[in-house]
Design a protein around this motif. Sequence first.
Motif, mmCIF file in Angstrom:
data_model
loop_
_atom_site.group_PDB
_atom_site.id
_atom_site.type_symbol
_atom_site.label_atom_id
_atom_site.label_comp_id
_atom_site.label_asym_id
_atom_site.label_seq_id
_atom_site.Cartn_x
_atom_site.Cartn_y
_atom_site.Cartn_z
ATOM 1 N N GLY A 1 47.454 68.162 33.673
ATOM 2 C CA GLY A 1 47.547 68.847 34.954
ATOM 3 C C GLY A 1 46.214 68.980 35.661
ATOM 4 O O GLY A 1 46.172 69.103 36.891
ATOM 5 N N ASP A 2 45.115 68.979 34.919
ATOM 6 C CA ASP A 2 43.777 69.114 35.507
ATOM 7 C C ASP A 2 42.995 67.800 35.431
ATOM 8 O O ASP A 2 41.766 67.798 35.535
ATOM 9 C CB ASP A 2 42.985 70.211 34.785
ATOM 10 N N PHE A 3 43.699 66.694 35.293
ATOM 11 C CA PHE A 3 43.052 65.395 35.103
ATOM 12 C C PHE A 3 42.377 64.925 36.390
ATOM 13 O O PHE A 3 43.024 64.700 37.409
ATOM 14 C CB PHE A 3 44.113 64.382 34.660
ATOM 15 N N PHE B 1 44.032 49.162 36.636
ATOM 16 C CA PHE B 1 45.409 49.587 36.837
ATOM 17 C C PHE B 1 45.439 51.090 37.012
ATOM 18 O O PHE B 1 44.941 51.836 36.166
ATOM 19 C CB PHE B 1 46.295 49.195 35.651
ATOM 20 N N LEU B 2 46.037 51.535 38.121
ATOM 21 C CA LEU B 2 46.181 52.956 38.414
ATOM 22 C C LEU B 2 47.621 53.356 38.134
ATOM 23 O O LEU B 2 48.535 52.986 38.878
ATOM 24 C CB LEU B 2 45.827 53.224 39.879
ATOM 25 N N GLY B 3 47.839 54.080 37.044
ATOM 26 C CA GLY B 3 49.178 54.534 36.703
ATOM 27 C C GLY B 3 49.683 55.529 37.730
ATOM 28 O O GLY B 3 48.989 55.885 38.703
ATOM 29 N N ASN B 4 50.916 56.022 37.536
ATOM 30 C CA ASN B 4 51.568 56.824 38.575
ATOM 31 C C ASN B 4 51.070 58.274 38.614
ATOM 32 O O ASN B 4 51.833 59.226 38.446
ATOM 33 C CB ASN B 4 53.090 56.778 38.431
ATOM 34 N N ILE B 5 49.768 58.417 38.872
ATOM 35 C CA ILE B 5 49.142 59.720 39.017
ATOM 36 C C ILE B 5 49.080 60.086 40.505
ATOM 37 O O ILE B 5 49.488 59.311 41.369
ATOM 38 C CB ILE B 5 47.734 59.731 38.379
ATOM 39 N N VAL B 6 48.545 61.260 40.815
ATOM 40 C CA VAL B 6 48.446 61.742 42.192
ATOM 41 C C VAL B 6 47.746 60.692 43.059
ATOM 42 O O VAL B 6 46.668 60.202 42.695
ATOM 43 C CB VAL B 6 47.665 63.071 42.240
ATOM 44 N N PRO B 7 48.318 60.320 44.203
ATOM 45 C CA PRO B 7 47.702 59.276 45.036
ATOM 46 C C PRO B 7 46.250 59.560 45.424
ATOM 47 O O PRO B 7 45.429 58.638 45.488
ATOM 48 C CB PRO B 7 48.614 59.229 46.261
ATOM 49 N N LEU C 1 58.199 61.308 42.998
ATOM 50 C CA LEU C 1 57.548 62.584 43.295
ATOM 51 C C LEU C 1 56.488 62.420 44.373
ATOM 52 O O LEU C 1 56.421 63.213 45.319
ATOM 53 C CB LEU C 1 56.927 63.158 42.017
ATOM 54 N N TRP C 2 55.647 61.386 44.238
ATOM 55 C CA TRP C 2 54.567 61.194 45.210
ATOM 56 C C TRP C 2 55.106 60.609 46.522
ATOM 57 O O TRP C 2 54.545 60.890 47.585
ATOM 58 C CB TRP C 2 53.475 60.296 44.619
ATOM 59 N N GLU D 1 49.298 59.842 51.786
ATOM 60 C CA GLU D 1 48.193 59.533 50.885
ATOM 61 C C GLU D 1 48.522 58.321 50.018
ATOM 62 O O GLU D 1 47.648 57.485 49.747
ATOM 63 C CB GLU D 1 47.869 60.743 50.002
ATOM 64 N N LEU D 2 49.766 58.199 49.610
ATOM 65 C CA LEU D 2 50.179 57.038 48.821
ATOM 66 C C LEU D 2 50.048 55.758 49.646
ATOM 67 O O LEU D 2 49.588 54.735 49.132
ATOM 68 C CB LEU D 2 51.621 57.217 48.339
#
Length: 307
Positions: free
Chosen positions: A102-104, A119-125, A147-148, A155-156
């Motif tokens: 959650g704080d990544f 590779f950018l996994g499905n984290i916050v855009p 979700l995003w 932002e995505l």
Amino acid sequence: MSLTAVGSIAFDAVRTPFGERERMLGGSAVHFSLAASFFTEVRVVGPVGSDFGDAEIGVLAERGVICDDIERVEGDTFFWRGHYDDDVNVAHTDDTQLGVFGDFKPTLSPDASGSDMLFLGNIVPAIQRDVRSQSEAGFVALDSMNLWIDTAKDELERAIGEVDCVLLNDAEIRSLTAEPNLSRAASKLLDLGPRAVVAKRGEYGAALFTRDGAYVLPGLLLSEVRDPTGAGDSFAGGFLGYLDGLGADRIDSEAMRVAMAVGTVIASFNVEDFGTERVQRLERSEIDARLDELAELTRFAAFDRAG
């Protein structure tokens, strides 16, 4: 060649019609890295809690995945619980505990930022964009999730405009573009800036869209499907791992078509057992043999117009 994967490292609890596991290794970065490790050097970036031990690290390390950038944080590792009913294409989430994830807010090390591919996994855009700005990679790909699309669409879209390749499932592509036709939806994403859009279609295969045109690859018909968790990330790992193994100067539409076949094959092994269990014991010879099977499946003889 080198490939850095940024994303979740997790414990999963999964129930399907074919069995269940209460606590197994999972997460997008894990499934991706194990798949990519058959073809190139992979470095994984993500946080784990104090409950993540040497045995879990060993699963990655035994495949040659570089784990130096896994961040150990006091707390619990990201946890996901879900189940599949008779339609194993649809995952039902029962519980999500973000824990340390959650704080990544990743800061790439010099080795990670210097990788040839990212590779950018499905984290916050917004975090995807921040990580992208830290990287010197010549080829960058991202994944995302509903979700995003629902909460951070603008932002995505900005993040998509800053990468070379987008890997989403077909429903996500339609949702993001508000376009029911997949071909037109993919064209809208290409207009944002990436070189390629890959639509993951589960058991039905995948579709590749570039400015050179479209290419559709069917899925493999499998007699054993026990757990589809992580299949999409395994596909992405096979796809990008193969491309990184070729080298950036050889990535074109034809190379991406072959990479789709590689991703499809790795994903087909992933679903044969729970979590990472099948890929952990997978051998390169098995991959090559199944690639031959897929090539034969998709072979099409010349059409006899006189017939």
